[in-house]
Design a protein around this motif. Structure first.
Motif, PDB file in Angstrom:
ATOM      1  N   GLN A  64     -30.774 -19.802 -25.114  1.00  0.00           N
ATOM      2  CA  GLN A  64     -29.436 -19.230 -25.124  1.00  0.00           C
ATOM      3  C   GLN A  64     -28.489 -19.950 -26.086  1.00  0.00           C
ATOM      4  O   GLN A  64     -27.290 -19.663 -26.089  1.00  0.00           O
ATOM      5  CB  GLN A  64     -28.848 -19.260 -23.707  1.00  0.00           C
ATOM      6  CG  GLN A  64     -29.686 -18.538 -22.675  1.00  0.00           C
ATOM      7  CD  GLN A  64     -29.899 -17.069 -22.993  1.00  0.00           C
ATOM      8  OE1 GLN A  64     -29.014 -16.406 -23.537  1.00  0.00           O
ATOM      9  NE2 GLN A  64     -31.081 -16.549 -22.688  1.00  0.00           N
ATOM     10  N   SER A  65     -28.987 -20.872 -26.881  1.00  0.00           N
ATOM     11  CA  SER A  65     -28.152 -21.552 -27.876  1.00  0.00           C
ATOM     12  C   SER A  65     -29.043 -22.062 -29.000  1.00  0.00           C
ATOM     13  O   SER A  65     -30.138 -22.574 -28.754  1.00  0.00           O
ATOM     14  CB  SER A  65     -27.384 -22.723 -27.244  1.00  0.00           C
ATOM     15  OG  SER A  65     -26.584 -23.367 -28.213  1.00  0.00           O
ATOM     16  N   ASP A 112     -21.949 -21.338 -22.527  1.00  0.00           N
ATOM     17  CA  ASP A 112     -21.806 -19.926 -22.853  1.00  0.00           C
ATOM     18  C   ASP A 112     -22.678 -19.596 -24.060  1.00  0.00           C
ATOM     19  O   ASP A 112     -23.243 -20.492 -24.693  1.00  0.00           O
ATOM     20  CB  ASP A 112     -20.345 -19.556 -23.119  1.00  0.00           C
ATOM     21  CG  ASP A 112     -19.685 -20.463 -24.153  1.00  0.00           C
ATOM     22  OD1 ASP A 112     -20.407 -21.126 -24.914  1.00  0.00           O
ATOM     23  OD2 ASP A 112     -18.447 -20.515 -24.201  1.00  0.00           O
ATOM     24  N   HIS A 113     -22.792 -18.302 -24.349  1.00  0.00           N
ATOM     25  CA  HIS A 113     -23.684 -17.851 -25.421  1.00  0.00           C
ATOM     26  C   HIS A 113     -22.930 -17.819 -26.747  1.00  0.00           C
ATOM     27  O   HIS A 113     -21.786 -17.340 -26.809  1.00  0.00           O
ATOM     28  CB  HIS A 113     -24.232 -16.463 -25.089  1.00  0.00           C
ATOM     29  CG  HIS A 113     -25.382 -16.047 -25.945  1.00  0.00           C
ATOM     30  ND1 HIS A 113     -25.214 -15.495 -27.203  1.00  0.00           N
ATOM     31  CD2 HIS A 113     -26.726 -16.122 -25.741  1.00  0.00           C
ATOM     32  CE1 HIS A 113     -26.404 -15.233 -27.723  1.00  0.00           C
ATOM     33  NE2 HIS A 113     -27.338 -15.598 -26.857  1.00  0.00           N
ATOM     34  N   TRP A 285     -33.263 -17.260 -29.361  1.00  0.00           N
ATOM     35  CA  TRP A 285     -32.575 -16.366 -28.428  1.00  0.00           C
ATOM     36  C   TRP A 285     -33.590 -15.585 -27.601  1.00  0.00           C
ATOM     37  O   TRP A 285     -34.257 -14.684 -28.095  1.00  0.00           O
ATOM     38  CB  TRP A 285     -31.667 -15.425 -29.206  1.00  0.00           C
ATOM     39  CG  TRP A 285     -30.748 -14.597 -28.358  1.00  0.00           C
ATOM     40  CD1 TRP A 285     -30.582 -14.667 -27.001  1.00  0.00           C
ATOM     41  CD2 TRP A 285     -29.863 -13.571 -28.814  1.00  0.00           C
ATOM     42  NE1 TRP A 285     -29.643 -13.761 -26.582  1.00  0.00           N
ATOM     43  CE2 TRP A 285     -29.183 -13.073 -27.661  1.00  0.00           C
ATOM     44  CE3 TRP A 285     -29.574 -13.035 -30.064  1.00  0.00           C
ATOM     45  CZ2 TRP A 285     -28.234 -12.060 -27.751  1.00  0.00           C
ATOM     46  CZ3 TRP A 285     -28.626 -12.023 -30.148  1.00  0.00           C
ATOM     47  CH2 TRP A 285     -27.966 -11.549 -29.010  1.00  0.00           C
ATOM     48  N   THR A 287     -33.935 -12.891 -25.258  1.00  0.00           N
ATOM     49  CA  THR A 287     -33.080 -11.779 -24.864  1.00  0.00           C
ATOM     50  C   THR A 287     -33.893 -10.525 -24.623  1.00  0.00           C
ATOM     51  O   THR A 287     -34.978 -10.352 -25.187  1.00  0.00           O
ATOM     52  CB  THR A 287     -32.019 -11.501 -25.964  1.00  0.00           C
ATOM     53  OG1 THR A 287     -31.252 -10.350 -25.601  1.00  0.00           O
ATOM     54  CG2 THR A 287     -32.664 -11.268 -27.315  1.00  0.00           C
TER      55      THR A 287
END
Length: 320
Positions: A64-65, A112-113, A285, A287
């Motif tokens: 996520q980062s 956070d993303h 990522w 996702t």
């Protein structure tokens, strides 16, 4: 000509410039600036692992980062065991604590993303890490810039200010010595300007974002299905319209020009040609979005989504 010598107190002055401008936290809050997020991670996460080298395990929430990619390879070369966890693991923080064991020095996770602004539920894990006296290094890509009142003693909150500047707010028990930052050149006025720009540009409006995303049409749909997010942006996508084409249309509608990628923007896209990148550059990522959805992903600022012509365009009334 010049004298090839650095002013010894410029880094301390840059740190003071942050504390002077950022809303105050607990008395005695310390901050350390670094050259970008990766520089900040080397100064905090890697430096802590090295400082506590008798503990050879570190933990990471992955997927996520992007910023942890550069710092993990040196830790592997130093024979650290890196235990990685998916972001869904945050729902079971006790399981993470059991898995990492007692010889863990530091744990990294994003707050956070970096693209969507989605916020992650890290609080329970951070509390357990503190109880185990394990340092937590969390990165805030878009969160409100403040010396957080709730910063725990074994926590570090590393905030992205600009592509070349980050600021780490330190918990009371964080004593890792600084590494390279004090020996780098620091322009205090520039740091202060970047801090002020970051503070002034942060604008959230949940009602406006929710209303805008609820009114999407013409093949556009919202990306985030959660209300745990930084409400400074609408995040939408289309599988039949490329992000760069959308930005070109918005330039015509608003009269605004695009800015360089990574700079504060009125709108931007994840389409990879915008960044001169490939899908491999997004390998960090994890996702559920498809490549076509990433190609069509567009992020809009609060000011932009309030524009009547923009609202009409994304409702489908202004698209072909």
């Amino acid at each position: 000509m010049r004298i090839d010598f650095l002013r010894p107190d410029s880094w301390e002055m840059a740190n003071e410039a942050v504390l002077k401008n950022v809303p105050a936290g607990p008395s005695g809050t310390q901050v350390r600036v670094a050259k970008g997020l990766v520089g900040g991670l080397f100064e905090t996460f890697n430096a802590t692992a090295s400082f506590l080298s008798h503990k050879k395990t570190i933990g990471v929430i992955e997927g996520q980062s992007w910023c942890q990619q550069a710092v993990l390879a040196p830790l592997l070369r130093d024979n650290h065991e890196i235990k990685t966890f998916a972001v869904a693991s945050l729902q079971n923080p006790e399981g993470i604590i059991e898995s990492i064991g007692t010889e863990t020095s530091a744990f990294f996770f994003p707050e956070d993303h970096p693209i969507t602004g989605e916020k992650f539920a890290f609080e329970a894990l951070e509390t357990l890490l503190t109880q185990k006296r394990i340092f937590s290094i969390r990165v805030s890509h878009h969160g409100k810039l403040e010396a957080t009142e709730g910063l725990k003693p074994y926590s570090v909150r590393l905030c992205s200010i600009a592509p070349d500047l980050s600021a780490a707010f330190l918990g009371a028990r964080y004593k890792t010595p600084p590494q390279m930052a004090p020996w780098q050149a620091w322009n205090v006025r520039e740091v202060e300007t970047q801090i002020k720009e970051r503070l002034s540009s942060h604008q959230e409006d949940r009602a406006a974002v929710e209303k805008f995303e609820a009114g999407l049409g013409g093949g556009f749909k919202p990306v985030l299905a959660t209300d745990s997010r930084v409400w400074d942006r609408a995040v939408v996508t289309s599988t039949n319209r490329a992000g760069e084409q959308v930005l070109m249309d918005l330039e015509t509608l608003t009269g605004k020009s695009q800015v360089l990628g990574g700079a504060p923007a009125w709108a931007d896209t994840a389409q990879l040609c915008r960044w001169n990148a490939t899908m491999q550059d997004l390998s960090w990522w994890k996702t559920a979005l498809t490549p076509d959805e990433i190609r069509g992903l567009v992020v809009l600022s609060i000011e932009t989504l309030r524009h009547p012509a923009v609202q009409k365009y994304f409702s489908g009334a202004g698209t072909n």
